[in-house]
Motif scaffolding. Sequence first.
Motif, short mmCIF file in Angstrom:
data_model
loop_
_atom_site.label_atom_id
_atom_site.label_comp_id
_atom_site.label_asym_id
_atom_site.label_seq_id
_atom_site.Cartn_x
_atom_site.Cartn_y
_atom_site.Cartn_z
N UNK A 139 0.84 -1.20 0.00
CA UNK A 139 0.00 0.00 0.00
C UNK A 139 0.87 1.25 0.00
N UNK A 140 1.92 1.23 0.81
CA UNK A 140 2.84 2.38 0.86
C UNK A 140 3.49 2.60 -0.50
N UNK A 141 3.96 1.50 -1.13
CA UNK A 141 4.57 1.64 -2.45
C UNK A 141 3.59 2.13 -3.49
N UNK A 142 2.33 1.66 -3.41
CA UNK A 142 1.32 2.12 -4.35
C UNK A 142 1.01 3.59 -4.18
N UNK A 143 0.94 4.05 -2.94
CA UNK A 143 0.69 5.47 -2.70
C UNK A 143 1.88 6.32 -3.12
N UNK A 144 3.07 5.80 -2.92
CA UNK A 144 4.27 6.56 -3.30
C UNK A 144 4.35 6.76 -4.81
N UNK A 145 3.86 5.76 -5.57
CA UNK A 145 3.85 5.89 -7.03
C UNK A 145 2.89 6.97 -7.50
N UNK A 146 1.86 7.25 -6.68
CA UNK A 146 0.87 8.25 -7.06
C UNK A 146 1.41 9.67 -6.96
N UNK A 147 2.33 9.88 -6.03
CA UNK A 147 2.93 11.21 -5.91
C UNK A 147 4.43 11.03 -5.67
N UNK A 148 5.19 10.73 -6.74
CA UNK A 148 6.63 10.44 -6.61
C UNK A 148 7.46 11.64 -6.15
N UNK A 149 6.93 12.86 -6.31
CA UNK A 149 7.69 14.04 -5.91
C UNK A 149 7.56 14.34 -4.42
N UNK A 150 6.69 13.65 -3.76
CA UNK A 150 6.50 13.87 -2.33
C UNK A 150 7.72 13.33 -1.58
N UNK A 151 8.26 14.14 -0.68
CA UNK A 151 9.47 13.76 0.04
C UNK A 151 9.17 12.98 1.33
N UNK A 152 7.95 13.04 1.82
CA UNK A 152 7.67 12.39 3.10
C UNK A 152 6.32 11.68 3.08
N UNK A 153 6.16 10.67 2.25
CA UNK A 153 4.89 9.92 2.26
C UNK A 153 4.80 8.96 3.44
N UNK A 154 5.95 8.69 4.08
CA UNK A 154 5.95 7.75 5.19
C UNK A 154 5.07 8.24 6.33
N UNK A 155 5.16 9.50 6.67
CA UNK A 155 4.38 10.03 7.78
C UNK A 155 2.89 9.96 7.50
N UNK A 156 2.50 10.28 6.28
CA UNK A 156 1.08 10.24 5.92
C UNK A 156 0.56 8.80 5.97
N UNK A 157 1.34 7.89 5.44
CA UNK A 157 0.93 6.49 5.46
C UNK A 157 0.84 5.97 6.90
N UNK A 158 1.80 6.35 7.73
CA UNK A 158 1.80 5.90 9.13
C UNK A 158 0.58 6.41 9.87
N UNK A 159 0.22 7.66 9.65
CA UNK A 159 -0.94 8.24 10.34
C UNK A 159 -2.21 7.50 9.97
N UNK A 160 -2.42 7.26 8.68
CA UNK A 160 -3.65 6.58 8.26
C UNK A 160 -3.64 5.10 8.66
N UNK A 161 -2.44 4.51 8.73
CA UNK A 161 -2.35 3.12 9.19
C UNK A 161 -2.72 3.01 10.66
N UNK A 162 -2.27 3.97 11.46
CA UNK A 162 -2.61 3.97 12.89
C UNK A 162 -4.11 4.16 13.07
#
Length: 251
Positions: free
Chosen positions: A178-201
């Motif tokens: 899921x994280x890799x799929x979201x990262x492909x949607x916005x490759x220019x984003x420098x910090x998708x990890x935090x967004x993914x972590x928040x929604x995962x929590x």
Amino acid sequence: MKKPAGDFALALKAIWPTFTGMHKSEGQLRVKANSQLKHWWWVMMLLFALVAGLSSPVLLARSADIFSGGILGASGYGTYSVLYFAQWLLCFVMFTLVAFAAVILRAVLALAAARTKQTSVSFTQVASTVATGLVLPTFVLSLILLIALLPIPVLTTIMILVLQLLLSASFLMMELLVFGGLKDLYPKDKSPEMRHTVFFVIWTLCASLVIGMFAVPTGSYALYSSAKSAVQDSVQNELNNLNDLERLFGN
């Protein structure tokens, strides 16, 4: 001429290639391939929910026998007699609904994470990614279901504990997809990890709340009701035996 396979059949046929692709580090390739299938997301989510719904009541039905090391099963109650059919059906329906609601919620939150970057991604695309990640957990739950049916208490307990660890690892793999799929949607984003972590929590808390509100009380009620009925049946059988002996010696 050979009739082409329908969308539903194509979705089912994609399960095994996805499973083998995961072991070849081809997760993202399978995500892209499965996103082209029309019915992939709901077929895989429904299959996962059904397997979860089947495995949960079987584990409940065998829980007393498994964790007692076979003592209860050898005492006359039987290996699978802890849960009666009505309670088994109740648990199956409830756990299936809870599992399906949990994975749908995960797709919704993944879509919300993607929409924060103003992308044009659809729910089907995100749900397809989540469904691809559910292939490994579905296979692990299927193994748990098969092993729980084995009438070998100690060995069954050990294998189920090991598979529980594999189930946690398979869900971790799902989150990486899921994280890799979201990262492909916005490759220019420098910090998708935090967004993914928040929604995962958020998903973890919500899923735990739903399971706690519906699945756990249902399982507890089923075990209590079945155990009560088993004890009553056992007592009634003993009384019937005493009455038979009394009539035998009375004559």
